[in-house]
Design an enzyme around this catalytic site. Structure first.
Site, PDB file in Angstrom:
ATOM      1  N   PHE A  73       0.735  -0.987  -0.096  1.00  0.00           N
ATOM      2  CA  PHE A  73       0.121   0.159   0.148  1.00  0.00           C
ATOM      3  C   PHE A  73       0.915   1.286  -0.139  1.00  0.00           C
ATOM      4  O   PHE A  73       1.821   1.238   0.690  1.00  0.00           O
ATOM      5  CB  PHE A  73      -0.949   0.075   1.344  1.00  0.00           C
ATOM      6  N   ASP A  74       0.636   2.368  -0.904  1.00  0.00           N
ATOM      7  CA  ASP A  74       0.808   3.565  -0.518  1.00  0.00           C
ATOM      8  C   ASP A  74       0.371   4.095   0.800  1.00  0.00           C
ATOM      9  O   ASP A  74      -0.757   3.506   1.108  1.00  0.00           O
ATOM     10  CB  ASP A  74       0.769   4.514  -1.708  1.00  0.00           C
ATOM     11  N   LYS A  75       0.861   5.086   1.337  1.00  0.00           N
ATOM     12  CA  LYS A  75       0.252   5.681   2.522  1.00  0.00           C
ATOM     13  C   LYS A  75      -0.807   6.879   2.384  1.00  0.00           C
ATOM     14  O   LYS A  75      -1.869   6.687   2.539  1.00  0.00           O
ATOM     15  CB  LYS A  75       1.365   6.319   3.640  1.00  0.00           C
ATOM     16  N   ILE A 114      -1.091  -1.118  -4.527  1.00  0.00           N
ATOM     17  CA  ILE A 114      -2.361  -0.353  -4.359  1.00  0.00           C
ATOM     18  C   ILE A 114      -2.024   1.172  -4.014  1.00  0.00           C
ATOM     19  O   ILE A 114      -1.166   1.621  -3.203  1.00  0.00           O
ATOM     20  CB  ILE A 114      -3.407  -0.604  -3.179  1.00  0.00           C
TER      21      ILE A 114
END
Length: 664
Positions: free
Chosen positions: A356-358, A556
């Site tokens: 995941f990106d943050k 994502i």
């Protein structure tokens, strides 16, 4: 897959692969002509068969009726066979015609007519069932308004949607469809965005601030999409995209294109059929000469060969995967998830790791006031002072402090702050009640040599938990410390827990923020790993390493700065893709709304699709494996073989259509 521009809003499916004909079987009876012809074939066969037992009626009457059955049953079969032969291919339709012709050559006109009747009925019902899946896609086109009320030169007029131009101002009445992508410039209303984003709750929309003309920088609460439904108030919307370029038009185009993108299983079946069909033809030719080896007439050998030809035709195999892919893509689109074809649909269900990106993916994407530590006085006085001073600044951190303070204070009169001075990289300075007020980081007070050990310790503890720290001092007194942080999405923790239940072993965050922030967010939402201080190229390297460790991994993100990492992953998933050309371009799967909780739905749907594809392959290949020996040994004749063969085809199709009813 590269996206082109659509010149009109269309839901017409594109040309598909060799097994997915367009099946445009209209004619004198309209779109149901094929089904009517199949019925006439069966009727002619039934009457001809009945007449053959009636005394006193010439034999040519039955033959004529069988001939009509051949015509009606073979018309569309021959049409498709000719189309594929022109392409240099031999498919199922050709095999059926050869078998029917062979039966006729043996004088078995009734059995040949039965073959064509059942085959044509099976095909007609198969196409009818497949069209049910396509209707879920075609229905997207029905979301678009046909006309729009546009204001030009001070007057309003109703025009066709295709006539709208970028910059036009359209008037959207209450409870009506929004005709084009655009930005609200007047009016406040709630908009049902479910048709595009899958959001179940209407979203509040408001005009751009101060009538700003820089519409490209409009926020999500200012943007609206074609096909969504306005609430109870009138909206004035400035059109930002022509009808053919709208999010809805692009969504329809991409979903249609997805139908022609082959999955790994579909590629396998195609490769299998390339050698299987010629092998069947060779076997059939060999069986025609079986009378030279065994003691039977040529007619018996030829009949057996035709029966094997029917039994070995891989109808069900050809449709097993495309029908499931089409149904899965259509079901996902109905819930605001765009899956670009069979490969990502299958791969998504096989994932064991997610990266995941943050910012904007696991978090809400903007800083908010999370912690308030009081050092002197009470909390309300601290917040009122901070809100008064930061209210003079337009910095994102200042906005977070002001909004967070007002939420906690309610309707409170703030003290008057004057003479704001920005201290770049350190904080701000102002005056309140003729006393200096400083709000800033530790560096500001270190510079002033006023920072105490106690304040330093408490500020350090907040920083260690991932907060950006703002220390507040009035005069010579430290009043408190404010902790600002990009908070996790409300649904993030629950979503990740659901993903864990689905069997996702590793959930990793890749972010450019510092490691302390990454660790704090990871702990709050339940990630297995968090990697901070990453440059874009380092994210790509991290995804590559994760693939080596786990096999298949998804990235994502927002589809813009995460595009390289998405491209490296097995399946790239873009968040909040509605209205974002870049996200729609780069991702294999696009979550049209800004809804993280669509991930478990998409993965669950993919796994259901994979199960159904496997079931379909077992049914289709199993029927071929059973029927070929039975027909070679003469146990099964053409009629039973056709019934079993076409029955398995319909079972496969209707099994795939179960995906349309998939529940979250």
């Amino acid at each position: 897959m590269k996206n082109g521009q659509t010149d009109k809003l269309s839901a017409t499916p594109p040309a598909t692969n060799q097994h997915e004909h367009d099946h445009d079987h209209g004619g004198m009876f309209g779109p149901n002509t094929e089904l009517i012809f199949a019925g006439l074939c069966a009727l002619s066969l039934a009457i001809g068969f009945g007449v053959s037992f009636a005394g006193g009626i010439p034999a040519w009457v039955s033959l004529t009726l069988y001939g009509l059955a051949y015509f009606f049953g073979g018309f569309f079969t021959a049409k498709e066979a000719i189309e594929t032969i022109r392409q240099g291919k031999f498919e199922i339709d050709f095999l059926m015609l050869v078998a029917a012709g062979g039966a006729g050559a043996l004088g078995e006109w009734a059995e040949g007519a039965l073959l064509l009747a059942l085959f044509s009925i099976g095909h007609a019902l198969e196409h009818y069932a497949m069209n049910r899946a396509r209707k879920s896609i075609t229905a997207l086109a029905g979301l678009s308004a046909k006309t729009a009320v546009v204001r030009r030169n001070g007057t309003t007029t109703e025009v066709d949607v295709s006539a709208l131009q970028v910059g036009d101002v359209i008037i959207v009445k209450p409870n009506s469809k929004i005709a084009a992508d655009g930005v609200v410039i007047k009016g406040t209303s709630s908009v049902n965005q479910a048709p595009i984003t899958g959001e179940s709750v209407p979203v509040d929309k408001q005009p751009v601030a101060d009538g700003s003309k820089d519409l490209a920088k409009a926020k999500p609460e200012n943007r609206v999409f074609a096909g969504t439904i306005n609430g109870t108030a009138v909206l004035d919307v400035s059109v930002t995209k022509a009808a053919g370029d709208s999010t809805l038009a692009r969504l329809i185009k991409l979903v249609n294109e997805a139908e022609s993108q082959q999955s790994p299983t579909q590629q396998f079946t195609d490769r299998f059929e390339k050698w299987f069909v010629p092998a069947v033809l060779i076997l059939v030719v060999a069986l025609c000469f079986a009378f030279l080896v065994i003691d039977e007439p040529f007619s018996a050998s030829f009949y057996r060969a035709m029966a094997v030809l029917v039994a070995a035709s891989p109808c069900a195999l050809a449709i097993a995967t495309p029908s499931a892919v089409l149904s899965g893509v259509a079901r996902a689109a109905r819930d605001g998830v765009l899956i670009k074809g069979g490969r990502p649909l299958e791969d998504l269900g096989d994932l064991t790791a997610l990266a995941f990106d943050k910012t904007g993916t696991l978090t809400i994407g903007k800083p908010t006031l999370q912690k308030v530590v009081t050092l002197s006085g009470d909390e309300r006085a601290l917040l009122a002072l901070a809100a008064a001073v930061e209210g003079l600044s337009d910095h994102p951190l200042a906005t977070a402090i002001v909004n967070g303070s007002k939420e906690r204070l309610g309707n409170v009169v703030l003290p008057e702050a004057v003479n704001l001075k920005a201290l770049t990289g350190r904080g701000v300075q102002a005056e309140v009640d003729n006393e200096p007020v400083f709000i800033g980081n530790k560096a500001l007070f270190d510079e002033q040599k006023t920072l105490t050990d106690e304040v330093r310790k408490q500020a350090g503890e907040l920083e260690a938990s991932g907060h950006t720290v703002m220390i507040v001092r009035k005069g010579k007194v430290f009043l408190g410390i404010l902790g600002v942080m990009d908070a996790p999405r409300p649904e993030a923790k629950q979503t990740l827990a659901a993903l864990k239940q689905l069997g996702i072993r590793r959930m990793v965050m890749l972010t450019g923020d510092n490691q302390q922030v990454a660790n704090a967010i990871a702990q709050q939402v339940g990630l297995t790993d968090a990697f901070g201080d990453l440059l874009p190229e380092e994210k790509v390297k991290a995804v590559d390493e994760l693939r080596q460790q786990e096999g298949k991994v998804s990235m994502i993100g927002d589809g813009v700065n995460d595009a390289p990492a998405m491209a490296k992953s097995t399946v790239g998933i873009a968040m909040g893709a509605a209205g974002s050309d870049v996200a729609l371009e780069t991702a294999d799967i696009a979550l049209m709304g800004d809804l993280l909780d669509k991930l478990p739905f998409a993965i669950g749907l993919s796994r259901s699709a994979r199960r159904i594809i496997r079931q379909n392959l077992i049914i289709s290949l199993g029927m071929v494996v059973i029927l070929i020996p039975l027909t070679i040994l003469g146990i099964a004749r053409i009629g039973p073989a056709v019934i079993a063969h076409e029955g398995s085809t319909l079972v496969v199709v209707f099994n795939a259509l179960r995906l349309l009813a998939y529940k979250k």
